[in-house]
Design a protein around this motif. Structure first.
Motif, mmCIF file in Angstrom:
data_model
loop_
_atom_site.group_PDB
_atom_site.id
_atom_site.type_symbol
_atom_site.label_atom_id
_atom_site.label_comp_id
_atom_site.label_asym_id
_atom_site.label_seq_id
_atom_site.Cartn_x
_atom_site.Cartn_y
_atom_site.Cartn_z
ATOM 1 N N ARG A 7 0.833 -1.210 0.000
ATOM 2 C CA ARG A 7 0.000 0.000 0.000
ATOM 3 C C ARG A 7 0.867 1.258 0.000
ATOM 4 O O ARG A 7 2.000 1.249 0.485
ATOM 5 C CB ARG A 7 -0.955 0.010 1.194
ATOM 6 N N ILE A 8 0.337 2.319 -0.592
ATOM 7 C CA ILE A 8 1.008 3.616 -0.650
ATOM 8 C C ILE A 8 0.003 4.666 -0.183
ATOM 9 O O ILE A 8 -1.169 4.634 -0.585
ATOM 10 C CB ILE A 8 1.462 3.996 -2.075
ATOM 11 N N GLU A 9 0.447 5.604 0.651
ATOM 12 C CA GLU A 9 -0.420 6.699 1.082
ATOM 13 C C GLU A 9 0.087 7.994 0.457
ATOM 14 O O GLU A 9 1.238 8.380 0.659
ATOM 15 C CB GLU A 9 -0.440 6.802 2.609
ATOM 16 N N ILE A 10 -0.772 8.666 -0.331
ATOM 17 C CA ILE A 10 -0.393 9.892 -1.037
ATOM 18 C C ILE A 10 -1.112 11.077 -0.394
ATOM 19 O O ILE A 10 -2.341 11.198 -0.479
ATOM 20 C CB ILE A 10 -0.788 9.819 -2.528
ATOM 21 N N PRO A 11 -0.372 11.994 0.273
ATOM 22 C CA PRO A 11 -1.024 13.178 0.852
ATOM 23 C C PRO A 11 -1.240 14.257 -0.211
ATOM 24 O O PRO A 11 -0.466 14.361 -1.173
ATOM 25 C CB PRO A 11 -0.017 13.638 1.910
ATOM 26 N N PHE A 12 -2.295 15.063 -0.051
ATOM 27 C CA PHE A 12 -2.515 16.218 -0.926
ATOM 28 C C PHE A 12 -3.395 17.225 -0.190
ATOM 29 O O PHE A 12 -4.092 16.881 0.775
ATOM 30 C CB PHE A 12 -3.151 15.805 -2.269
ATOM 31 N N PRO A 13 -3.373 18.509 -0.625
ATOM 32 C CA PRO A 13 -4.154 19.550 0.063
ATOM 33 C C PRO A 13 -5.648 19.239 0.000
ATOM 34 O O PRO A 13 -6.145 18.803 -1.046
ATOM 35 C CB PRO A 13 -3.829 20.825 -0.726
ATOM 36 N N ARG A 69 -5.659 14.954 -8.219
ATOM 37 C CA ARG A 69 -5.371 14.062 -9.340
ATOM 38 C C ARG A 69 -4.125 13.253 -9.003
ATOM 39 O O ARG A 69 -3.046 13.813 -8.816
ATOM 40 C CB ARG A 69 -5.131 14.855 -10.639
ATOM 41 N N VAL A 70 -4.282 11.928 -8.919
ATOM 42 C CA VAL A 70 -3.149 11.041 -8.622
ATOM 43 C C VAL A 70 -3.045 10.008 -9.737
ATOM 44 O O VAL A 70 -3.994 9.259 -9.996
ATOM 45 C CB VAL A 70 -3.321 10.334 -7.259
ATOM 46 N N GLY A 71 -1.907 9.989 -10.415
ATOM 47 C CA GLY A 71 -1.665 8.987 -11.445
ATOM 48 C C GLY A 71 -1.006 7.759 -10.837
ATOM 49 O O GLY A 71 -0.073 7.878 -10.042
ATOM 50 N N VAL A 72 -1.513 6.598 -11.186
ATOM 51 C CA VAL A 72 -0.950 5.343 -10.675
ATOM 52 C C VAL A 72 -0.490 4.500 -11.855
ATOM 53 O O VAL A 72 -1.254 4.256 -12.793
ATOM 54 C CB VAL A 72 -1.982 4.549 -9.845
ATOM 55 N N GLN A 73 0.784 4.093 -11.839
ATOM 56 C CA GLN A 73 1.327 3.262 -12.920
ATOM 57 C C GLN A 73 1.890 1.970 -12.350
ATOM 58 O O GLN A 73 2.631 1.973 -11.370
ATOM 59 C CB GLN A 73 2.438 3.999 -13.665
ATOM 60 N N PHE A 74 1.498 0.852 -12.966
ATOM 61 C CA PHE A 74 2.060 -0.452 -12.641
ATOM 62 C C PHE A 74 3.053 -0.827 -13.739
ATOM 63 O O PHE A 74 2.751 -0.685 -14.920
ATOM 64 C CB PHE A 74 0.965 -1.528 -12.604
ATOM 65 N N ALA A 124 -0.424 17.564 -8.930
ATOM 66 C CA ALA A 124 -0.362 18.967 -8.516
ATOM 67 C C ALA A 124 1.054 19.352 -8.126
ATOM 68 O O ALA A 124 1.507 20.474 -8.397
ATOM 69 C CB ALA A 124 -1.312 19.218 -7.349
ATOM 70 N N THR A 125 1.780 18.451 -7.500
ATOM 71 C CA THR A 125 3.143 18.749 -7.036
ATOM 72 C C THR A 125 4.209 17.984 -7.809
ATOM 73 O O THR A 125 5.394 18.206 -7.603
ATOM 74 C CB THR A 125 3.268 18.390 -5.541
ATOM 75 N N ASN A 126 3.767 17.053 -8.697
ATOM 76 C CA ASN A 126 4.682 16.164 -9.417
ATOM 77 C C ASN A 126 5.567 15.354 -8.481
ATOM 78 O O ASN A 126 6.716 15.028 -8.800
ATOM 79 C CB ASN A 126 5.554 16.964 -10.402
ATOM 80 N N THR A 127 5.028 15.032 -7.304
ATOM 81 C CA THR A 127 5.755 14.215 -6.336
ATOM 82 C C THR A 127 5.475 12.735 -6.611
ATOM 83 O O THR A 127 4.315 12.331 -6.710
ATOM 84 C CB THR A 127 5.317 14.558 -4.899
ATOM 85 N N ASP A 128 6.536 11.946 -6.733
ATOM 86 C CA ASP A 128 6.392 10.518 -7.017
ATOM 87 C C ASP A 128 6.622 9.686 -5.758
ATOM 88 O O ASP A 128 7.513 9.986 -4.955
ATOM 89 C CB ASP A 128 7.400 10.068 -8.079
#
Length: 593
Positions: free
Chosen positions: A430-436, A444-449, A465-469
């Motif tokens: 699992r991954i947790e992605i924070p955003f405002p 908007r969160v892009g997920v790539q396998f 929004a932040t281009n954080t990977d």
């Protein structure tokens, strides 16, 4: 002379292992000092700390069963207690892991190759059962690295066998089934070969079924026939297991044989006559267990048995006459036995190694992922990103957004399986992605396998929004599910298909209803005076019906969809008025009216 920088091809087997290399453009298997190409996958850990591998270790099995490790392949990448098979030895008491034991076998194969080639080697292709999961593939790769090898590729065993079979038929177009019953695992793969390209169409199998199980069934029959009142101790059990394995091999060419062990119980010797007919009766349930896997592989590939050009037998257990006749029964054709069943996988690994090193050309190998991969979406649904039987290496992705307003983060649960609901599949990580925090749909969160050539999964999540990977490497899966459940997964997906689909449709309709009802309530409050009593009664009745179906005990997806549609139709006029008001307010704000 071998290639200046050769890549070894290794079949790391349950019972025996082999190593080879492409020499002067020809794939060859390498022999040890005694001229043997096959090395028993056995490791003995002596009391003085020394380690024996291969035939020398196997000779110690009857004397030191607790210190001699065999069939470790059935434990690699698995948690303690998974699967019905349990070894006589205890790795924890020996203070070693399955990865470390496998590394000792690989070190021995590396030494055999270096002696034969008269040069140092450090690169290898290693085969695994097609149904090995991510944890098992990674553990095999770790064993190679621990043995001093850079593992260039992990290749599925049936795919390797087909590659060995097809090397001299590069111009042909064939559909092939590879039935691989080895010492500890069973695989069935359907492949298409066209102009030197090998593409896996489907794969199925059981990583806890093989010759080891046949040996145990035969051993139990011998004990029963001998009238032994109690179970033998570990040393005698190991001796009996060796004798049972030898008898099994003889029964492939003889109608009957005798198991004889002098002084088996004190002064009492053991002597039991076994006929092939009785042997086949005892092991038939094991062999019949391969049928559903074969039928599923054909179904997944979208072909019928008569569409196949060849059915290739691989693995030492396919020497058993019952296995060969049973394969003929399943596929309706005589199986191809032109390959040495003990060496075909190793030869395929060598060919793949030659392709990677550039020693062999004009051949391309395409494998597949055995189970679907995806993430959990709002409402507890499984959203598939890479379907099962997708050719690898591959990449796929989707864009996701926040499902509720003021959501501060998004939890991405990586799932593996074939069921419609997330709870019925297996979580790999699992991954947790924070955003405002913001309105619904603002994030908007892009997920790539991405699955590499070894079948190992990497998940990338990007906040646009932040281009954080954020990257998750699935090196050791969070849940190493028992392999027996892997085969159950697809069967259950068929068995519960109607219930699962109803639950998915219900969940999607429920999410829509939970959006629709508050919006209707708000609209009625805003336009209460402008709506006629008749219109309001129709809308309220439709809303009440939606609420009634939502609170019903049975999840009637069809009824909820109909109720949603009725409410949608009843509020069409109200929706038009809302849009008109919004447009009018916008024009006023802009000073256009």
């Amino acid at each position: 002379m071998a290639d200046p920088t050769p890549i070894l091809g290794i079949d790391l087997g349950t019972t025996n292992s082999l190593v080879g290399v492409v020499d002067s453009g020809f794939p060859i298997l390498l022999a040890d000092e005694a001229g043997q190409r096959s090395t028993p996958s056995a490791v003995n850990y002596a009391m003085d700390g020394s380690v024996l591998v291969g035939e020398a270790a196997l000779r110690k099995r009857a004397l030191e069963p607790q210190r001699t490790v065999t069939s470790v392949k059935r434990l690699i990448g698995r948690r303690a207690g998974e699967g019905s098979w349990q070894p006589a030895y205890n790795l924890r008491q020996l203070d070693v892991t399955p990865v470390q034991v496998s590394a000792e076998i690989l070190k021995r194969l590396k030494a055999i190759a270096e002696r034969a080639l008269e040069q140092t080697v450090s690169r290898a292709v290693i085969t695994v059962p097609a149904y090995f999961n991510d944890a098992q593939r990674n553990a095999t790769k770790q064993a190679g690295e621990l043995a001093g090898l850079t593992v260039e590729r992990i290749v599925s065993e049936p795919t390797a066998a087909a590659l060995a079979y097809g090397l001299d038929k590069l111009e042909e177009h064939k559909k092939i089934a590879v039935y691989d019953l080895g010492g500890g695992t069973f695989d069935i793969s359907v492949l298409e070969m066209r102009d030197g390209v090998f593409q896996v169409l489907s794969t199925a199998g059981d990583t806890q079924l093989g010759g080891d199980d046949v040996d145990r069934v035969l051993m139990e029959h011998v004990l029963e026939a001998a009238g032994t009142s109690s179970l033998p101790d570990e040393a005698r059990m190991a001796t009996l297991l060796v004798a049972a394995e030898a008898a099994k091999k003889r029964l492939s060419t003889e109608e009957s044989t005798r198991v004889e062990i002098p002084f088996f119980e004190g002064s009492q010797s053991l002597s039991v006559e076994i006929g092939r007919a009785e042997f086949e009766k005892r092991i038939r349930p094991l062999i019949e267990h391969t049928r559903p896997h074969c039928l599923r592989a054909l179904s997944d590939a979208g072909i019928k048995p008569e569409d196949l050009d060849e059915v290739i037998l691989v693995g030492g257990s396919t020497r058993i006459p019952l296995v060969r006749s049973y394969v003929k029964e399943i596929f309706g054709r005589e199986p191809n036995v032109s390959q040495n069943p003990d060496e075909a996988v190793a030869m395929g690994a060598v060919i793949q190694a030659g392709i990677l090193s550039g020693s062999l050309k004009n051949v391309l190998l395409l494998d597949v992922t055995p189970l679907s991969l995806g993430i959990e979406t709002f409402g507890g649904l499984m959203n598939i990103i890479i379907p099962r039987n997708t050719t690898i290496p591959c990449k796929a992705g989707e864009m996701f957004t926040n499902a509720v307003a003021n959501q501060k983060d998004m939890l991405i649960r990586v799932l593996q399986g074939e069921r419609e609901l997330a709870k019925d599949n297996w979580e790999l990580g699992r991954i947790e992605i924070p955003f405002p925090p913001g309105p619904k749909g603002s994030a908007r969160v892009g997920v790539q396998f991405a699955i590499d050539a070894n079948g190992i999964l990497q998940v990338l999540a990007r906040d646009t929004a932040t281009n954080t990977d954020t990257v998750l490497e699935i090196q050791n899966t969070a849940v190493n599910v028992d392999d027996e459940r892997v085969e159950q997964m697809i069967a259950e997906s068929v068995e519960y298909a109607f219930e699962d689909m109803n639950e998915r449709v219900w969940t999607e309709a429920k999410l829509k209803a939970e959006e629709l009802l508050p919006a209707v309530d708000a609209a009625l409050e805003q336009f209460g005076d402008a709506v006629t009593a008749e219109e309001k009664a129709v809308i309220e009745a439709a809303a009440a019906q939606v609420r009634s179906v939502l609170t019903a005990v049975d999840h009637d997806a069809r009824a909820l969809k109909v109720a949603n549609q009725t409410l949608d139709d009843a509020t069409q006029e109200l929706a038009v008025r809302l849009v008109e008001q919004a447009m009018e307010e916008s024009l006023v704000r802009r000073g256009l009216v």
